[in-house]
Design a protein around this motif. Structure first.
Motif, PDB file in Angstrom:
ATOM      1  N   GLY A  30     -38.275 127.988  34.984  1.00  0.00           N
ATOM      2  CA  GLY A  30     -38.412 128.538  33.635  1.00  0.00           C
ATOM      3  C   GLY A  30     -37.085 129.006  33.064  1.00  0.00           C
ATOM      4  O   GLY A  30     -36.799 128.803  31.877  1.00  0.00           O
ATOM      5  N   THR A  31     -36.267 129.606  33.912  1.00  0.00           N
ATOM      6  CA  THR A  31     -34.936 130.044  33.471  1.00  0.00           C
ATOM      7  C   THR A  31     -34.075 128.851  33.084  1.00  0.00           C
ATOM      8  O   THR A  31     -33.339 128.886  32.091  1.00  0.00           O
ATOM      9  CB  THR A  31     -34.242 130.848  34.586  1.00  0.00           C
ATOM     10  N   LEU A  32     -34.168 127.778  33.865  1.00  0.00           N
ATOM     11  CA  LEU A  32     -33.424 126.558  33.537  1.00  0.00           C
ATOM     12  C   LEU A  32     -33.867 125.998  32.186  1.00  0.00           C
ATOM     13  O   LEU A  32     -33.040 125.523  31.401  1.00  0.00           O
ATOM     14  CB  LEU A  32     -33.633 125.502  34.621  1.00  0.00           C
ATOM     15  N   VAL A  33     -35.178 126.045  31.917  1.00  0.00           N
ATOM     16  CA  VAL A  33     -35.703 125.574  30.633  1.00  0.00           C
ATOM     17  C   VAL A  33     -35.087 126.382  29.489  1.00  0.00           C
ATOM     18  O   VAL A  33     -34.611 125.827  28.487  1.00  0.00           O
ATOM     19  CB  VAL A  33     -37.238 125.676  30.596  1.00  0.00           C
ATOM     20  N   GLU A  34     -35.073 127.700  29.627  1.00  0.00           N
ATOM     21  CA  GLU A  34     -34.532 128.559  28.570  1.00  0.00           C
ATOM     22  C   GLU A  34     -33.042 128.310  28.365  1.00  0.00           C
ATOM     23  O   GLU A  34     -32.566 128.215  27.223  1.00  0.00           O
ATOM     24  CB  GLU A  34     -34.777 130.025  28.927  1.00  0.00           C
ATOM     25  N   ASP A  35     -32.298 128.196  29.458  1.00  0.00           N
ATOM     26  CA  ASP A  35     -30.858 127.974  29.353  1.00  0.00           C
ATOM     27  C   ASP A  35     -30.553 126.622  28.712  1.00  0.00           C
ATOM     28  O   ASP A  35     -29.652 126.499  27.867  1.00  0.00           O
ATOM     29  CB  ASP A  35     -30.204 128.043  30.735  1.00  0.00           C
ATOM     30  N   THR A  36     -31.303 125.603  29.124  1.00  0.00           N
ATOM     31  CA  THR A  36     -31.074 124.263  28.590  1.00  0.00           C
ATOM     32  C   THR A  36     -31.445 124.196  27.116  1.00  0.00           C
ATOM     33  O   THR A  36     -30.747 123.565  26.314  1.00  0.00           O
ATOM     34  CB  THR A  36     -31.880 123.213  29.380  1.00  0.00           C
ATOM     35  N   MET A  37     -32.520 124.870  26.732  1.00  0.00           N
ATOM     36  CA  MET A  37     -32.914 124.913  25.328  1.00  0.00           C
ATOM     37  C   MET A  37     -31.829 125.575  24.494  1.00  0.00           C
ATOM     38  O   MET A  37     -31.516 125.127  23.377  1.00  0.00           O
ATOM     39  CB  MET A  37     -34.234 125.668  25.176  1.00  0.00           C
ATOM     40  N   GLY A  38     -31.226 126.612  25.026  1.00  0.00           N
ATOM     41  CA  GLY A  38     -30.146 127.289  24.308  1.00  0.00           C
ATOM     42  C   GLY A  38     -28.951 126.373  24.079  1.00  0.00           C
ATOM     43  O   GLY A  38     -28.389 126.316  22.980  1.00  0.00           O
ATOM     44  N   ARG A  39     -28.569 125.640  25.127  1.00  0.00           N
ATOM     45  CA  ARG A  39     -27.431 124.726  24.984  1.00  0.00           C
ATOM     46  C   ARG A  39     -27.756 123.594  24.018  1.00  0.00           C
ATOM     47  O   ARG A  39     -26.912 123.196  23.210  1.00  0.00           O
ATOM     48  CB  ARG A  39     -27.049 124.159  26.355  1.00  0.00           C
ATOM     49  N   LEU A  40     -28.983 123.081  24.091  1.00  0.00           N
ATOM     50  CA  LEU A  40     -29.381 122.003  23.196  1.00  0.00           C
ATOM     51  C   LEU A  40     -29.353 122.465  21.741  1.00  0.00           C
ATOM     52  O   LEU A  40     -28.871 121.750  20.855  1.00  0.00           O
ATOM     53  CB  LEU A  40     -30.790 121.523  23.561  1.00  0.00           C
ATOM     54  N   THR A  41     -29.845 123.655  21.498  1.00  0.00           N
ATOM     55  CA  THR A  41     -29.861 124.190  20.135  1.00  0.00           C
ATOM     56  C   THR A  41     -28.449 124.358  19.595  1.00  0.00           C
ATOM     57  O   THR A  41     -28.176 124.025  18.433  1.00  0.00           O
ATOM     58  CB  THR A  41     -30.603 125.541  20.101  1.00  0.00           C
ATOM     59  N   ARG A  42     -27.560 124.851  20.444  1.00  0.00           N
ATOM     60  CA  ARG A  42     -26.169 125.027  19.998  1.00  0.00           C
ATOM     61  C   ARG A  42     -25.522 123.682  19.679  1.00  0.00           C
ATOM     62  O   ARG A  42     -24.790 123.549  18.689  1.00  0.00           O
ATOM     63  CB  ARG A  42     -25.371 125.776  21.060  1.00  0.00           C
ATOM     64  N   CYS A  43     -25.790 122.673  20.510  1.00  0.00           N
ATOM     65  CA  CYS A  43     -25.229 121.342  20.254  1.00  0.00           C
ATOM     66  C   CYS A  43     -25.744 120.778  18.938  1.00  0.00           C
ATOM     67  O   CYS A  43     -24.999 120.134  18.189  1.00  0.00           O
ATOM     68  CB  CYS A  43     -25.603 120.379  21.389  1.00  0.00           C
ATOM     69  N   ALA A  44     -27.014 121.030  18.642  1.00  0.00           N
ATOM     70  CA  ALA A  44     -27.649 120.433  17.463  1.00  0.00           C
ATOM     71  C   ALA A  44     -27.256 121.125  16.168  1.00  0.00           C
ATOM     72  O   ALA A  44     -27.538 120.617  15.081  1.00  0.00           O
ATOM     73  CB  ALA A  44     -29.166 120.465  17.617  1.00  0.00           C
ATOM     74  N   GLU A  45     -26.592 122.279  16.246  1.00  0.00           N
ATOM     75  CA  GLU A  45     -26.192 122.994  15.039  1.00  0.00           C
ATOM     76  C   GLU A  45     -25.220 122.181  14.198  1.00  0.00           C
ATOM     77  O   GLU A  45     -25.134 122.351  12.990  1.00  0.00           O
ATOM     78  CB  GLU A  45     -25.579 124.345  15.407  1.00  0.00           C
ATOM     79  N   TRP A  46     -24.480 121.286  14.866  1.00  0.00           N
ATOM     80  CA  TRP A  46     -23.509 120.447  14.157  1.00  0.00           C
ATOM     81  C   TRP A  46     -24.047 119.030  14.017  1.00  0.00           C
ATOM     82  O   TRP A  46     -23.328 118.053  14.159  1.00  0.00           O
ATOM     83  CB  TRP A  46     -22.185 120.430  14.909  1.00  0.00           C
ATOM     84  N   GLN A  47     -25.326 118.927  13.696  1.00  0.00           N
ATOM     85  CA  GLN A  47     -26.019 117.637  13.665  1.00  0.00           C
ATOM     86  C   GLN A  47     -25.286 116.596  12.819  1.00  0.00           C
ATOM     87  O   GLN A  47     -25.202 115.428  13.191  1.00  0.00           O
ATOM     88  CB  GLN A  47     -27.434 117.831  13.123  1.00  0.00           C
ATOM     89  N   GLN A  48     -24.752 116.992  11.674  1.00  0.00           N
ATOM     90  CA  GLN A  48     -24.126 116.032  10.777  1.00  0.00           C
ATOM     91  C   GLN A  48     -22.666 115.765  11.129  1.00  0.00           C
ATOM     92  O   GLN A  48     -22.057 114.851  10.569  1.00  0.00           O
ATOM     93  CB  GLN A  48     -24.217 116.563   9.331  1.00  0.00           C
ATOM     94  N   GLU A  49     -22.095 116.529  12.042  1.00  0.00           N
ATOM     95  CA  GLU A  49     -20.677 116.372  12.362  1.00  0.00           C
ATOM     96  C   GLU A  49     -20.443 116.286  13.869  1.00  0.00           C
ATOM     97  O   GLU A  49     -19.451 116.796  14.385  1.00  0.00           O
ATOM     98  CB  GLU A  49     -19.879 117.550  11.784  1.00  0.00           C
ATOM     99  N   LEU A  50     -21.333 115.644  14.561  1.00  0.00           N
ATOM    100  CA  LEU A  50     -21.236 115.574  16.014  1.00  0.00           C
ATOM    101  C   LEU A  50     -20.117 114.635  16.440  1.00  0.00           C
ATOM    102  O   LEU A  50     -20.082 113.472  16.030  1.00  0.00           O
ATOM    103  CB  LEU A  50     -22.560 115.092  16.608  1.00  0.00           C
ATOM    104  N   SER A  51     -19.235 115.131  17.286  1.00  0.00           N
ATOM    105  CA  SER A  51     -18.232 114.263  17.901  1.00  0.00           C
ATOM    106  C   SER A  51     -18.927 113.434  18.975  1.00  0.00           C
ATOM    107  O   SER A  51     -20.069 113.706  19.358  1.00  0.00           O
ATOM    108  CB  SER A  51     -17.116 115.100  18.523  1.00  0.00           C
ATOM    109  N   VAL A  52     -18.242 112.422  19.495  1.00  0.00           N
ATOM    110  CA  VAL A  52     -18.859 111.598  20.532  1.00  0.00           C
ATOM    111  C   VAL A  52     -19.167 112.438  21.770  1.00  0.00           C
ATOM    112  O   VAL A  52     -20.195 112.232  22.435  1.00  0.00           O
ATOM    113  CB  VAL A  52     -17.963 110.396  20.893  1.00  0.00           C
TER     114      VAL A  52
END
Length: 260
Positions: free
Chosen positions: A128-150
């Protein structure tokens, strides 16, 4: 490598020798050096798949806790768990978007890692902790949806496959209630939007994740209509790769529905 391949074959065949062979594969994988590019080794995925299937069968109630394991085997399981975590936490390269084998490796490694945590060490809270941590990282990555580097695309894809595989694992093992369902409801529209409006390579790589989510949570098709829009756009896309990946994802869902 030979022991791991034998473990995969035994698991699929349901052989009585599967537990012993899987133990040998666990020990071999735990002592091997996790060199860069380990996901390119052909035996890694079948070995992880075999262990994920065999370990839950080692006790009558489907759960094998650490107290029941000899110290040497427990140590091998702990070492393997650590190696899998190490490999999964490495920064992915952009090639993960283009090479399906690397995505399948992530999925197999996550399933095996979760199985070790929940079945051998009885640490569902850790999953469950891994799920929460991974969700946090995914959300942060997606904040720049329109300007994602490779590189950001690669990291987002990696985290999405990890998260969706963990959520599917939890549901398959009867632990999809409470906060985990909340995570599913949050990640579904996020991935659906990226599958429609993200960079082209990312759209193709993320499409299977929608299938992983829906396979355990069919209600999402009603509560999150954008998932249907993502499939519709995928099938109508000018990209042959996206059309094919969308069709594969839907075929997998239909097959699972018939089998269930």
């Amino acid at each position: 490598p030979a022991a791991a391949a034998a473990a995969a074959a035994a698991a699929v065949a349901g052989s009585a020798a599967a537990p012993a062979i899987a133990a040998a594969a666990t020990s071999a994988a735990a002592t091997a050096s996790p060199a860069p590019g380990v996901e390119d080794l052909p035996w890694i995925v079948p070995a992880c798949d075999a262990l994920s299937r065999v370990l839950p069968r080692w006790s009558e109630n489907g759960a094998l806790y650490q107290a029941a394991l000899p110290e040497a085997e427990l140590g091998a399981c702990a070492a393997l768990q650590g190696r899998l975590a190490e490999v999964l936490n490495r920064r992915p390269s952009f090639s993960i978007l283009l090479e399906r084998g690397k995505l399948l490796f992530v999925r197999a490694a996550v399933q095996c890692h979760c199985t070790l945590m929940a079945v051998v060490f009885n640490d569902l809270a850790g999953v469950g902790t891994l799920v929460e941590d991974t969700m946090g990282r995914l959300t942060r990555c997606a904040e720049w949806q329109q300007e994602l580097s490779v590189q950001q695309q690669a990291e987002l894809c990696h985290e999405a496959w990890r998260l969706c595989t963990m959520l599917e694992f939890l549901h398959a093992n009867g632990h999809s209630e409470g906060s985990f369902n909340g995570t599913v409801e949050k990640v579904a529209p996020l991935l659906a939007a990226l599958s429609q409006g993200g960079p082209p390579a990312l759209r193709v790589a993320l499409m299977p994740c929608l299938g992983f989510l829906i396979s355990g949570h069919g209600q999402l098709l009603y509560s999150t209509p954008c998932l249907i829009d993502a499939f519709r756009c995928g099938l109508a896309s000018e990209s042959k790769a996206l059309r094919a990946r969308t069709a594969e994802t839907l075929a997998r869902l239909f097959a699972a529905e018939e089998a269930g």
